[in-house]
Design a protein around this motif. Structure first.
Motif, PDB file in Angstrom:
ATOM      1  N   VAL A  47       4.110  16.383 -36.115  1.00  0.00           N
ATOM      2  CA  VAL A  47       5.231  15.824 -36.845  1.00  0.00           C
ATOM      3  C   VAL A  47       5.068  14.318 -37.009  1.00  0.00           C
ATOM      4  N   ALA A  48       4.359  13.665 -36.059  1.00  0.00           N
ATOM      5  CA  ALA A  48       4.151  12.215 -36.153  1.00  0.00           C
ATOM      6  C   ALA A  48       3.309  11.863 -37.379  1.00  0.00           C
ATOM      7  N   LEU A  49       2.283  12.661 -37.632  1.00  0.00           N
ATOM      8  CA  LEU A  49       1.441  12.418 -38.812  1.00  0.00           C
ATOM      9  C   LEU A  49       2.237  12.625 -40.091  1.00  0.00           C
ATOM     10  N   ALA A  50       3.063  13.648 -40.106  1.00  0.00           N
ATOM     11  CA  ALA A  50       3.873  13.923 -41.290  1.00  0.00           C
ATOM     12  C   ALA A  50       4.856  12.793 -41.548  1.00  0.00           C
ATOM     13  N   GLU A  51       5.493  12.275 -40.488  1.00  0.00           N
ATOM     14  CA  GLU A  51       6.443  11.176 -40.633  1.00  0.00           C
ATOM     15  C   GLU A  51       5.740   9.907 -41.126  1.00  0.00           C
ATOM     16  N   SER A  52       4.525   9.678 -40.646  1.00  0.00           N
ATOM     17  CA  SER A  52       3.767   8.503 -41.079  1.00  0.00           C
ATOM     18  C   SER A  52       3.459   8.577 -42.574  1.00  0.00           C
ATOM     19  N   ARG A  53       3.078   9.767 -43.049  1.00  0.00           N
ATOM     20  CA  ARG A  53       2.776   9.912 -44.470  1.00  0.00           C
ATOM     21  C   ARG A  53       4.043   9.760 -45.309  1.00  0.00           C
ATOM     22  N   ARG A  54       5.178  10.288 -44.799  1.00  0.00           N
ATOM     23  CA  ARG A  54       6.441  10.173 -45.528  1.00  0.00           C
ATOM     24  C   ARG A  54       6.844   8.699 -45.644  1.00  0.00           C
ATOM     25  N   SER A  55       6.571   7.920 -44.579  1.00  0.00           N
ATOM     26  CA  SER A  55       6.888   6.496 -44.591  1.00  0.00           C
ATOM     27  C   SER A  55       6.042   5.756 -45.636  1.00  0.00           C
ATOM     28  N   GLU A  56       4.758   6.124 -45.770  1.00  0.00           N
ATOM     29  CA  GLU A  56       3.888   5.481 -46.761  1.00  0.00           C
ATOM     30  C   GLU A  56       4.400   5.717 -48.179  1.00  0.00           C
ATOM     31  N   LEU A  57       4.855   6.949 -48.448  1.00  0.00           N
ATOM     32  CA  LEU A  57       5.379   7.252 -49.778  1.00  0.00           C
ATOM     33  C   LEU A  57       6.656   6.450 -50.055  1.00  0.00           C
ATOM     34  N   TRP A  58       7.527   6.359 -49.056  1.00  0.00           N
ATOM     35  CA  TRP A  58       8.767   5.591 -49.233  1.00  0.00           C
ATOM     36  C   TRP A  58       8.477   4.111 -49.505  1.00  0.00           C
ATOM     37  N   GLN A  59       7.524   3.544 -48.793  1.00  0.00           N
ATOM     38  CA  GLN A  59       7.194   2.146 -48.993  1.00  0.00           C
ATOM     39  C   GLN A  59       6.642   1.905 -50.400  1.00  0.00           C
ATOM     40  N   ALA A  60       5.832   2.844 -50.905  1.00  0.00           N
ATOM     41  CA  ALA A  60       5.313   2.715 -52.270  1.00  0.00           C
ATOM     42  C   ALA A  60       6.452   2.771 -53.281  1.00  0.00           C
ATOM     43  N   MET A  61       7.449   3.624 -53.039  1.00  0.00           N
ATOM     44  CA  MET A  61       8.605   3.719 -53.926  1.00  0.00           C
ATOM     45  C   MET A  61       9.396   2.409 -53.918  1.00  0.00           C
ATOM     46  N   ARG A  62       9.589   1.810 -52.723  1.00  0.00           N
ATOM     47  CA  ARG A  62      10.337   0.565 -52.633  1.00  0.00           C
ATOM     48  C   ARG A  62       9.620  -0.583 -53.355  1.00  0.00           C
ATOM     49  N   ARG A  63       8.252  -0.544 -53.377  1.00  0.00           N
ATOM     50  CA  ARG A  63       7.500  -1.588 -54.087  1.00  0.00           C
ATOM     51  C   ARG A  63       7.538  -1.397 -55.595  1.00  0.00           C
ATOM     52  N   GLY A  64       8.138  -0.314 -56.053  1.00  0.00           N
ATOM     53  CA  GLY A  64       8.246  -0.063 -57.483  1.00  0.00           C
ATOM     54  C   GLY A  64       6.994   0.542 -58.089  1.00  0.00           C
ATOM     55  N   GLU A  65       6.149   1.131 -57.275  1.00  0.00           N
ATOM     56  CA  GLU A  65       4.923   1.722 -57.799  1.00  0.00           C
ATOM     57  C   GLU A  65       5.230   3.016 -58.541  1.00  0.00           C
ATOM     58  N   GLY A  66       4.474   3.248 -59.622  1.00  0.00           N
ATOM     59  CA  GLY A  66       4.524   4.542 -60.266  1.00  0.00           C
ATOM     60  C   GLY A  66       3.643   5.523 -59.518  1.00  0.00           C
ATOM     61  N   PHE A  67       3.956   6.813 -59.663  1.00  0.00           N
ATOM     62  CA  PHE A  67       3.188   7.871 -59.008  1.00  0.00           C
ATOM     63  C   PHE A  67       2.461   8.687 -60.076  1.00  0.00           C
ATOM     64  N   ASP A  68       1.235   9.064 -59.772  1.00  0.00           N
ATOM     65  CA  ASP A  68       0.463   9.892 -60.701  1.00  0.00           C
ATOM     66  C   ASP A  68       1.073  11.291 -60.738  1.00  0.00           C
ATOM     67  N   VAL A  69       1.398  11.755 -61.944  1.00  0.00           N
ATOM     68  CA  VAL A  69       2.078  13.042 -62.098  1.00  0.00           C
ATOM     69  C   VAL A  69       1.209  14.181 -61.592  1.00  0.00           C
ATOM     70  N   ASP A  70      -0.100  14.100 -61.805  1.00  0.00           N
ATOM     71  CA  ASP A  70      -0.981  15.202 -61.402  1.00  0.00           C
ATOM     72  C   ASP A  70      -1.255  15.217 -59.901  1.00  0.00           C
ATOM     73  N   THR A  71      -1.695  14.081 -59.359  1.00  0.00           N
ATOM     74  CA  THR A  71      -2.094  14.054 -57.951  1.00  0.00           C
ATOM     75  C   THR A  71      -0.942  13.774 -57.013  1.00  0.00           C
ATOM     76  N   GLY A  72       0.134  13.142 -57.540  1.00  0.00           N
ATOM     77  CA  GLY A  72       1.249  12.761 -56.699  1.00  0.00           C
ATOM     78  C   GLY A  72       0.999  11.490 -55.911  1.00  0.00           C
ATOM     79  N   LEU A  73      -0.101  10.785 -56.174  1.00  0.00           N
ATOM     80  CA  LEU A  73      -0.433   9.574 -55.422  1.00  0.00           C
ATOM     81  C   LEU A  73       0.255   8.366 -56.020  1.00  0.00           C
TER      82      LEU A  73
END
Length: 492
Positions: free
Chosen positions: A62-88
């Protein structure tokens, strides 16, 4: 920044065309809470949506999953767009593209073969051989370490064989197979040149021979020049960030190559004696030496390079019965070896050195050389293709042939102490003698350079020490300047 602007900017950053469906970026992103699924290997699942498309990845803890969820949230806060196909997010997408496009780090064996393959078509045979020598010399320092590492000479021969493009895909000769096998897998990578220790070792190999004696200045300059061009290619292709050779000086010795040693120059009498001795070399029937008297005369009286004399054709010679003539030089036939030429012959066919392919160089020649050439044509005719000089079968004259004749002639013409001296040790020294004589005669340096096929800078640099180099002349000038000796001194 609007969603559309973020989409376009993100597409540009990713190196992909904006507007295409597979690279579309979106700010419509939602990240869900971590859920647990029925999986023994990765029971913790993270899900998120990009423009309505569901993305997911699973984790062992669960720690690894939470870490990845945090990375996605931080990218959203920076205003980054996400690739529709890969989700990155954009930043991860750029990193992935950069990694996919990154150049590999080839070892020296692979790089040497690649570089020679690129340079082969656009270079002359002698240049190819010089580049191969540079790459092979560096390979000794880049061979890697181990109990079964090949000897330096084995490394040199293996690389010189391997860099010839025609050998790609072939099995190496049996005697080279162990070295080739080792180098293909154990050579240091190109990035190792950024390490000071490795670069010092490479530079030492460029400047010294295998027996650790200093290499000739010209040899060092040629090797360094070849290595430098290879490093420029490595930078251009993205293998290296900068040329590691920049700012590195030759270790231990000065690279003042090219300067003519006054001891090699012959005077007028010695020059005539040497040409006469050439005519005595070999049997009377084979005329081995007589065929080359005018050959060496072209160097002594017209400052021609040996390869220029080999390529000289009768059609380009103006040889009047009296007075000065003219040789119009346009072609050289340097010896390079069969594996370096496109034709498979030992001699390459090139234009004049440091000139455009079709450019010629008219050289006025004195009556003594006119007579030598007229006599040569009358006695021996011409070789194949209308050339003035050839071997006994009419083919191209090899350097080993005229070199052997010259060495025998020196022993016939010179006393033992001069034979052991540097005096005219090489046929090329006759060219140096001619250039020096032109300078001493008072010809402008620019005219000497034009006739010799050099730049004025080269003439200045290489021949300055050959003018007024006798002690008697220098002493006389000092006496005249100081008013010592002669009638003026006796009156004081």
């Amino acid at each position: 920044m609007t969603r559309q602007q973020r989409h376009q900017e993100g597409a540009r950053s990713s190196g992909r065309p904006a507007g295409s469906e597979e690279v579309a970026l979106s700010a419509d992103v939602r990240v869900w809470k971590i859920s647990k699924v029925k999986s023994k290997k990765a029971p913790y699942q993270l899900r998120w949506t990009v423009a309505g498309k569901v993305k997911s990845c699973s984790f062992t803890t669960v720690a690894l999953a939470e870490s990845r969820r945090s990375e996605l949230w931080q990218a959203m806060r920076r205003g980054e767009g996400f690739d529709v196909d890969t989700g990155l997010p954009e930043s991860e997408l750029r990193a992935a593209v950069a990694k996919a496009n990154a150049k590999p780090d080839p070892n020296w064996w692979e790089f040497s073969r690649e570089y020679m393959g690129v340079r082969w078509r656009s270079t002359a045979a002698k240049t190819r051989e010089g580049l191969a020598d540079s790459l092979a010399t560096v390979a000794i320092a880049m061979a890697g370490e181990g109990a079964k590492a090949p000897e330096p000479e084995e490394v040199r021969l293996a690389v010189r064989w391997a860099v010839v493009p025609a050998h790609r895909g072939e099995e190496p000769p049996p005697e080279l197979y162990p070295a080739c096998s080792w180098l293909s897998t154990r050579s240091l990578s190109l990035s190792a040149l950024t390490e000071p220790r490795v670069l010092r070792d490479v530079h030492y190999r460029l400047a010294f021979k295998l027996d650790d004696a200093p290499a000739a200045a010209e040899t060092y300059k040629r090797r360094r020049r070849g290595f430098n061009t290879a490093m420029e290619y490595a930078v251009q292709e993205g293998y290296l960030a900068e040329n590691p050779l920049a700012g590195v000086k030759r270790p231990g010795v000065s690279a003042g190559g090219g300067v003519v040693d006054p001891r090699v120059l012959v005077n007028e009498t010695q020059g005539r004696q040497l040409l006469t001795a050439v005519s005595y070399v070999g049997s009377v029937h084979r005329n081995r030496g007589r065929r080359l008297v005018a050959f060496f005369g072209c160097m002594l009286y017209a400052a021609m390079r040996p390869a220029e004399v080999v390529g000289l054709e009768k059609a380009r010679c103006y040889l009047p019965e009296t007075g000065w003539g003219v040789l119009t030089l346009q072609e050289t036939r340097p010896v390079a070896g069969k594996k370096w030429t496109d034709s498979g012959e030992r001699h390459d066919k090139r234009g004049l050195k440091s000139r455009e392919a079709a450019q010629d160089r008219p050289v006025p020649i004195p009556p003594v050389l006119v007579a030598l050439l007229r006599g040569h044509i009358a006695e021996f005719g011409t070789a194949k293709g209308g050339r003035l000089f050839g071997n006994e079968r009419g083919g191209l004259l090899g350097s080993s042939s005229y070199w052997r004749v010259w060495q025998e002639a020196r022993e016939l013409a010179l006393p033992p102490d001069k034979v052991a001296s540097p005096l005219a040790r090489r046929p090329y020294d006759l060219r140096s003698t001619c250039i020096t004589n032109w300078l001493r005669a008072g010809l402008p340096v620019a005219e000497v350079a034009r006739r010799a096929g050099n730049s004025p800078e080269v003439i200045h640099r290489n021949y300055a020490g050959c003018l007024d180099d006798t002690e008697e002349d220098n002493n006389r000038k000092i006496e005249e300047a100081m008013g010592w000796g002669g009638p003026s001194a006796s009156g004081q």
